[in-house]
Write a protein that holds these residues in place. Structure first.
Motif, PDB file in Angstrom:
ATOM      1  N   SER A 130      33.492  13.577  30.749  1.00 10.03           N
ATOM      2  CA  SER A 130      33.483  12.287  30.058  1.00 10.03           C
ATOM      3  C   SER A 130      32.062  11.776  29.872  1.00 10.03           C
ATOM      4  CB  SER A 130      34.296  11.260  30.852  1.00 10.03           C
ATOM      5  OG  SER A 130      35.649  11.638  30.930  1.00 10.03           O
ATOM      6  N   ARG A 131      31.244  11.924  30.899  1.00  7.24           N
ATOM      7  CA  ARG A 131      29.858  11.449  30.806  1.00  7.24           C
ATOM      8  C   ARG A 131      29.068  12.248  29.772  1.00  7.24           C
ATOM      9  NH1 ARG A 131      30.375  10.619  36.882  1.00  7.24           N
ATOM     10  NH2 ARG A 131      30.195   8.363  37.133  1.00  7.24           N
ATOM     11  N   LEU A 132      29.282  13.562  29.730  1.00 12.18           N
ATOM     12  CA  LEU A 132      28.587  14.377  28.741  1.00 12.18           C
ATOM     13  C   LEU A 132      29.096  14.080  27.332  1.00 12.18           C
ATOM     14  CD1 LEU A 132      28.341  17.806  30.600  1.00 12.18           C
ATOM     15  CD2 LEU A 132      26.486  16.191  30.137  1.00 12.18           C
ATOM     16  N   SER A 133      30.379  13.764  27.208  1.00 12.71           N
ATOM     17  CA  SER A 133      30.925  13.377  25.902  1.00 12.71           C
ATOM     18  C   SER A 133      30.272  12.094  25.408  1.00 12.71           C
ATOM     19  CB  SER A 133      32.443  13.187  25.994  1.00 12.71           C
ATOM     20  OG  SER A 133      33.090  14.391  26.328  1.00 12.71           O
ATOM     21  N   GLN A 134      30.102  11.133  26.320  1.00 11.71           N
ATOM     22  CA  GLN A 134      29.455   9.871  25.953  1.00 11.71           C
ATOM     23  C   GLN A 134      28.000  10.098  25.560  1.00 11.71           C
ATOM     24  OE1 GLN A 134      30.203   7.533  29.470  1.00 11.71           O
ATOM     25  NE2 GLN A 134      32.422   7.592  29.158  1.00 11.71           N
ATOM     26  N   LEU A 135      27.323  11.005  26.275  1.00 13.81           N
ATOM     27  CA  LEU A 135      25.942  11.335  25.927  1.00 13.81           C
ATOM     28  C   LEU A 135      25.880  11.974  24.543  1.00 13.81           C
ATOM     29  CD1 LEU A 135      22.928  11.658  26.677  1.00 13.81           C
ATOM     30  CD2 LEU A 135      23.540  13.855  27.729  1.00 13.81           C
ATOM     31  N   SER A 136      26.829  12.861  24.241  1.00 19.41           N
ATOM     32  CA  SER A 136      26.867  13.501  22.924  1.00 19.41           C
ATOM     33  C   SER A 136      27.143  12.479  21.825  1.00 19.41           C
ATOM     34  CB  SER A 136      27.931  14.601  22.898  1.00 19.41           C
ATOM     35  OG  SER A 136      27.595  15.646  23.785  1.00 19.41           O
ATOM     36  N   ALA A 137      28.012  11.502  22.111  1.00 20.38           N
ATOM     37  CA  ALA A 137      28.291  10.451  21.130  1.00 20.38           C
ATOM     38  C   ALA A 137      27.036   9.637  20.842  1.00 20.38           C
ATOM     39  CB  ALA A 137      29.410   9.543  21.639  1.00 20.38           C
ATOM     40  N   GLN A 138      26.247   9.362  21.881  1.00 22.22           N
ATOM     41  CA  GLN A 138      24.987   8.648  21.678  1.00 22.22           C
ATOM     42  C   GLN A 138      24.025   9.492  20.851  1.00 22.22           C
ATOM     43  OE1 GLN A 138      24.043   5.376  22.637  1.00 22.22           O
ATOM     44  NE2 GLN A 138      22.483   5.979  21.143  1.00 22.22           N
ATOM     45  N   GLN A 139      24.044  10.803  21.102  1.00 23.91           N
ATOM     46  CA  GLN A 139      23.199  11.713  20.329  1.00 23.91           C
ATOM     47  C   GLN A 139      23.591  11.679  18.848  1.00 23.91           C
ATOM     48  OE1 GLN A 139      22.112  16.512  20.209  1.00 23.91           O
ATOM     49  NE2 GLN A 139      23.365  15.713  21.853  1.00 23.91           N
ATOM     50  N   VAL A 140      24.899  11.659  18.572  1.00 23.47           N
ATOM     51  CA  VAL A 140      25.378  11.582  17.188  1.00 23.47           C
ATOM     52  C   VAL A 140      24.903  10.281  16.540  1.00 23.47           C
ATOM     53  CG1 VAL A 140      27.428  11.337  15.729  1.00 23.47           C
ATOM     54  CG2 VAL A 140      27.374  13.076  17.528  1.00 23.47           C
ATOM     55  N   ASP A 141      25.031   9.167  17.263  1.00 23.22           N
ATOM     56  CA  ASP A 141      24.586   7.877  16.726  1.00 23.22           C
ATOM     57  C   ASP A 141      23.097   7.908  16.388  1.00 23.22           C
ATOM     58  OD1 ASP A 141      27.117   6.805  16.940  1.00 23.22           O
ATOM     59  OD2 ASP A 141      26.748   5.831  18.874  1.00 23.22           O
ATOM     60  N   ASP A 142      22.293   8.482  17.289  1.00 23.02           N
ATOM     61  CA  ASP A 142      20.845   8.556  17.061  1.00 23.02           C
ATOM     62  C   ASP A 142      20.528   9.431  15.847  1.00 23.02           C
ATOM     63  OD1 ASP A 142      20.508   6.972  19.278  1.00 23.02           O
ATOM     64  OD2 ASP A 142      19.968   8.622  20.622  1.00 23.02           O
ATOM     65  N   LEU A 143      21.226  10.556  15.728  1.00 19.87           N
ATOM     66  CA  LEU A 143      20.997  11.461  14.602  1.00 19.87           C
ATOM     67  C   LEU A 143      21.406  10.809  13.282  1.00 19.87           C
ATOM     68  CD1 LEU A 143      22.267  14.800  16.195  1.00 19.87           C
ATOM     69  CD2 LEU A 143      19.899  14.243  15.629  1.00 19.87           C
ATOM     70  N   ARG A 144      22.508  10.065  13.311  1.00 15.44           N
ATOM     71  CA  ARG A 144      22.945   9.371  12.093  1.00 15.44           C
ATOM     72  C   ARG A 144      21.945   8.288  11.695  1.00 15.44           C
ATOM     73  NH1 ARG A 144      29.478   8.296  12.100  1.00 15.44           N
ATOM     74  NH2 ARG A 144      30.133  10.474  11.852  1.00 15.44           N
ATOM     75  N   GLU A 145      21.487   7.545  12.684  1.00 16.29           N
ATOM     76  CA  GLU A 145      20.540   6.466  12.402  1.00 16.29           C
ATOM     77  C   GLU A 145      19.246   7.013  11.810  1.00 16.29           C
ATOM     78  OE1 GLU A 145      18.229   2.918  14.861  1.00 16.29           O
ATOM     79  OE2 GLU A 145      20.109   3.735  15.637  1.00 16.29           O
ATOM     80  N   ALA A 146      18.868   8.222  12.240  1.00 13.29           N
ATOM     81  CA  ALA A 146      17.645   8.845  11.730  1.00 13.29           C
ATOM     82  C   ALA A 146      17.885   9.591  10.420  1.00 13.29           C
ATOM     83  CB  ALA A 146      17.085   9.804  12.775  1.00 13.29           C
ATOM     84  N   GLY A 147      19.134   9.569   9.939  1.00 20.64           N
ATOM     85  CA  GLY A 147      19.454  10.256   8.699  1.00 20.64           C
ATOM     86  C   GLY A 147      19.529  11.758   8.840  1.00 20.64           C
ATOM     87  N   VAL A 148      19.704  12.225  10.077  1.00 20.62           N
ATOM     88  CA  VAL A 148      19.722  13.664  10.339  1.00 20.62           C
ATOM     89  C   VAL A 148      21.147  14.205  10.387  1.00 20.62           C
ATOM     90  CG1 VAL A 148      19.100  15.444  12.031  1.00 20.62           C
ATOM     91  CG2 VAL A 148      17.520  13.574  11.551  1.00 20.62           C
ATOM     92  N   ALA A 149      22.105  13.382  10.830  1.00 23.48           N
ATOM     93  CA  ALA A 149      23.496  13.825  10.954  1.00 23.48           C
ATOM     94  C   ALA A 149      24.334  13.283   9.804  1.00 23.48           C
ATOM     95  CB  ALA A 149      24.078  13.368  12.287  1.00 23.48           C
ATOM     96  N   SER A 150      25.290  14.079   9.372  1.00 25.07           N
ATOM     97  CA  SER A 150      26.203  13.682   8.304  1.00 25.07           C
ATOM     98  C   SER A 150      27.188  12.630   8.806  1.00 25.07           C
ATOM     99  CB  SER A 150      26.971  14.911   7.809  1.00 25.07           C
ATOM    100  OG  SER A 150      28.039  14.527   6.973  1.00 25.07           O
ATOM    101  N   THR A 151      27.648  11.788   7.894  1.00 24.71           N
ATOM    102  CA  THR A 151      28.700  10.822   8.225  1.00 24.71           C
ATOM    103  C   THR A 151      30.034  11.250   7.616  1.00 24.71           C
ATOM    104  OG1 THR A 151      28.092   9.479   6.297  1.00 24.71           O
ATOM    105  CG2 THR A 151      27.068   8.904   8.411  1.00 24.71           C
ATOM    106  N   LYS A 152      30.093  12.480   7.143  1.00 20.14           N
ATOM    107  CA  LYS A 152      31.317  12.983   6.512  1.00 20.14           C
ATOM    108  C   LYS A 152      32.432  13.164   7.532  1.00 20.14           C
ATOM    109  CE  LYS A 152      31.317  17.239   5.071  1.00 20.14           C
ATOM    110  NZ  LYS A 152      31.038  18.466   4.279  1.00 20.14           N
ATOM    111  N   HIS A 153      32.051  13.481   8.781  1.00 20.66           N
ATOM    112  CA  HIS A 153      33.031  13.669   9.843  1.00 20.66           C
ATOM    113  C   HIS A 153      32.980  12.490  10.810  1.00 20.66           C
ATOM    114  CE1 HIS A 153      33.740  17.741   8.475  1.00 20.66           C
ATOM    115  NE2 HIS A 153      32.445  17.996   8.548  1.00 20.66           N
TER     116      HIS A 153
END
Length: 201
Positions: A130-153
Motif C-alpha cells: 500500500s505504501r509503495l502504491s501511494q508512492l507510485s501515485a505521487q510519482q504519477v502526479d509529479d510526472l503529469r504536473e511536469a507534462g511527462v506522463a499521459s492523462t489518457k489513463h
C-alpha cells in the motif's frame, strides 16, 4: 540526463543504535519473516540489549513499520535521484526503472522482504505494498504536473504499470530461473532467459 546520487535510507555506515536495530530487523524479517523473528534475535544481531530495542521501537509491529517506512524512503530517494527533465517522457520513466533496478540489485534484503510482503498481505494493517502504491501515485502526479506522463489513463492504471514494470521481474525471474534449471540439459547454461515485464492497457 544528470542524476543526483540518493542518500540511502538504509545506509550501512549509519552506526546509531536505532539504525543498527532497524537494519538488523530488515535482514532477519527478510530471511525468516517478521512473525518468526523475536526482538531478542534482533537485539543479538544488532549487538544491543532487548531493552534498547524496546526503548527505541516499543513493539515488534512498530519495528516492522519502521523497516517498511525505511524501504519506502529508499524507493523515494532512488526515484528522486532521476530528475524530471527536460527530456522525452519515455526517457524519464526508463531511467527511473533502471535506478530502481540498480537499487534493488544492491539491496538483497529489500528484495527478499518485498517478496514476503507481496505474498503475505497481512490484513488490518497499512502494509508495504500500500505504501509503495501511494508512492507510485505521487510519482504519477509529479510526472503529469511536469507534462511527462499521459492523462489518457487513470492514475490507478498508471500505478499498476509502474509497479508491475519495476517489481514484476523481481518476483517472476526466480520462477523462470528455476524452470530453466530443471531443463538445463535441454537449454544449456548459456540459454537462461531474462524476463521483461510490461503492461498494456
Amino acid at each position: 540526463m544528470t542524476r543526483r546520487q540518493p542518500s540511502a535510507a538504509l545506509r550501512a555506515d549509519d552506526l546509531t543504535a536505532k539504525a543498527r536495530i532497524r537494519n538488523a530487523a530488515l535482514d532477519l524479517f527478510a530471511a525468516n519473516g517478521a512473525e518468526a523473528t523475536s526482538l531478542r534475535a534482533v537485539a543479538a544481531a544488532a549487538g544491543v540489549t532487548v531493552g534498547l530495542v524496546v526503548h527505541h521501537y516499543g513493539t515488534k509491529e512498530a519495528l516492522r513499520e519502521a523497516v517498511e517506512l525505511a524501504i519506502v524512503e529508499q524507493f523515494a530517494q532512488t526515484i528522486a535521484s532521476v530528475p524530471l527533465g527536460p527530456c522525452p517522457p519515455g526517457q524519464v520513466t526508463a531511467a527511473r526503472d533502471r535506478a530502481v533496478a540498480a537499487m534493488l540489485s544492491a539491496n538483497q534484503a529489500i528484495v527478499d522482504y518485498l517478496r514476503r510482503a507481496i505474498l503475505d498481505g497481512s490484513a488490518g494493517r497499512v502494509d508495504l505494498v500500500s505504501r509503495l502504491s501511494q508512492l507510485s501515485a505521487q510519482q504519477v502526479d509529479d510526472l503529469r504536473e511536469a507534462g511527462v506522463a499521459s492523462t489518457k489513463h487513470t492514475v490507478g492504471e498508471q500505478v499498476v504499470t509502474i509497479m508491475v514494470r519495476q517489481l514484476g521481474r523481481l518476483f517472476l525471474q526466480p520462477l523462470v530461473d528455476r524452470i530453466t534449471d530443471e531443463f538445463a540439459d535441454d537449454t544449456g547454461a548459456s540459454m537462461r532467459p531474462q524476463l521483461v515485464v510490461d503492461v498494456n492497457h
